[in-house]
Design a protein around this motif. Structure first.
Motif, PDB file in Angstrom:
ATOM      1  N   GLU A 212       0.843  -1.189   0.000  1.00 36.51           N
ATOM      2  CA  GLU A 212       0.000   0.000   0.000  1.00 36.51           C
ATOM      3  C   GLU A 212       0.882   1.245   0.000  1.00 36.51           C
ATOM      4  OE1 GLU A 212      -2.431  -0.244   3.468  1.00 36.51           O
ATOM      5  OE2 GLU A 212      -3.888  -1.595   2.537  1.00 36.51           O
ATOM      6  N   ILE A 213       0.490   2.241  -0.777  1.00 39.42           N
ATOM      7  CA  ILE A 213       1.174   3.529  -0.778  1.00 39.42           C
ATOM      8  C   ILE A 213       0.322   4.524   0.004  1.00 39.42           C
ATOM      9  CG2 ILE A 213       2.040   5.437  -2.197  1.00 39.42           C
ATOM     10  CD1 ILE A 213       2.676   3.377  -4.365  1.00 39.42           C
ATOM     11  N   HIS A 214       0.938   5.170   0.965  1.00 39.44           N
ATOM     12  CA  HIS A 214       0.247   6.118   1.834  1.00 39.44           C
ATOM     13  C   HIS A 214       0.719   7.539   1.537  1.00 39.44           C
ATOM     14  CE1 HIS A 214      -1.284   2.965   4.672  1.00 39.44           C
ATOM     15  NE2 HIS A 214      -0.284   2.299   4.105  1.00 39.44           N
ATOM     16  N   HIS A 215      -0.163   8.509   1.751  1.00 35.48           N
ATOM     17  CA  HIS A 215       0.167   9.924   1.558  1.00 35.48           C
ATOM     18  C   HIS A 215      -0.115  10.668   2.855  1.00 35.48           C
ATOM     19  CE1 HIS A 215       0.676   9.850  -2.890  1.00 35.48           C
ATOM     20  NE2 HIS A 215      -0.034   8.737  -2.744  1.00 35.48           N
ATOM     21  N   VAL A 216       0.900  11.309   3.410  1.00 34.25           N
ATOM     22  CA  VAL A 216       0.794  11.958   4.711  1.00 34.25           C
ATOM     23  C   VAL A 216       0.828  13.482   4.530  1.00 34.25           C
ATOM     24  CG1 VAL A 216       1.781  12.125   7.020  1.00 34.25           C
ATOM     25  CG2 VAL A 216       2.057  10.016   5.693  1.00 34.25           C
ATOM     26  N   PRO A 217      -0.174  14.206   5.001  1.00 26.96           N
ATOM     27  CA  PRO A 217      -0.140  15.680   4.921  1.00 26.96           C
ATOM     28  C   PRO A 217       0.984  16.248   5.790  1.00 26.96           C
ATOM     29  CG  PRO A 217      -2.347  14.870   5.448  1.00 26.96           C
ATOM     30  CD  PRO A 217      -1.410  13.711   5.612  1.00 26.96           C
ATOM     31  N   TYR A 218       1.561  17.364   5.330  1.00 29.56           N
ATOM     32  CA  TYR A 218       2.556  18.071   6.141  1.00 29.56           C
ATOM     33  C   TYR A 218       2.472  19.560   5.832  1.00 29.56           C
ATOM     34  CZ  TYR A 218       5.743  18.641   2.130  1.00 29.56           C
ATOM     35  OH  TYR A 218       6.306  19.004   0.932  1.00 29.56           O
TER      36      TYR A 218
END
Length: 246
Positions: A212-218
């Motif tokens: 799974e590829i995850h995208h984390v806000p920053y």
């Protein structure tokens, strides 16, 4: 076991912190692989390396930007095809601490592991077998190919692994055939989006690994402000190419 894959942090401390915080909050990641280009493009040279080297569960390799900067520090020149980045690389080289320089120099170009009879290789990008030990000035990394299954097979089919993890080309790649999986989670620190990507390979639930590829806000606004505060060389062209706009 669950393995996290990061690549192409490119001097973005805030994006890296956000990803590491999410990984820590999960509590189920046993090992993290960082697949090169930890520094350059972004302003946070030692900050990124300090975070990475402080964690014993992180395995790291070098990428082309890391090696080009090390070459400058060693007085060994700079790759000819990277001349458009030399001013920026020189700025990064001057900021890189002696401790982090020595640690960066000690890193390999490839890592391997076998988990539940699945063989995994991590490399920044394809390097022909006869160039695996070549100096960065000899341009060992393969030219970037468009992300298609055919091109991944062209580069990686002969690697002795079931999963090949890599970076260098900043868009996400996730391709598979009957023999192999080709995974690039995308550049963690270099994106026109406001999130930082990374991947998790899960060996715990299925006979075959689940990816799974995850995208984390920053806080990308604060990150970009650091370019101005530190007067990072060539920041205008990097903004246009990698961080903002169409």
């Amino acid at each position: 076991m669950k393995l996290a894959i990061l690549t192409d942090i490119h001097g973005n401390e805030l994006a890296l912190q956000a990803v590491l915080e999410e990984i820590d909050a999960r509590g189920d990641i046993e090992e993290i692989w960082c697949l090169g280009d930890m520094i350059a493009m972004g302003p946070d040279t030692n900050e990124v390396l300090d975070l990475l080297f402080a964690r014993p569960t992180i395995r790291m390799i070098t990428g082309n930007h890391d090696e080009a900067i090390l070459s400058l520090i060693a007085g060994e020149g700079h790759p000819e095809t990277y001349k458009h980045t030399r001013e920026h690389h020189e700025w990064v080289a001057k900021r890189l601490s002696k401790e982090n320089t020595d640690k960066l120099k000690s890193l390999p170009r490839m890592i391997e592991k076998e988990i539940n009879e699945t063989r995994i290789i991590g490399i920044h990008y394809h390097i022909e077998l006869n160039k695996r030990n070549a100096h960065i000035n000899d341009e060992p990394f393969h030219s970037i190919l468009e992300p298609t299954l055919h091109n991944m097979e062209k580069m990686f089919a002969n690697y002795p692994a079931d999963i090949i993890c890599f970076g260098h080309h900043h868009p996400e790649h996730l391709f598979k055939n009957e023999q192999q999986i080709y995974l690039n989670p995308g550049a963690l620190g270099v994106s026109k989006e406001n999130t930082a990507p990374y991947a998790i390979i899960d060996f715990t639930k299925e006979k075959q690994p689940v990816i799974e590829i995850h995208h984390v806000p920053y806080n990308k606004k604060s990150f970009l402000q650091r370019f101005e505060t530190l007067q990072v060389p060539q920041r205008e062209i990097m903004f246009k190419l990698f961080y903002v706009g169409e």
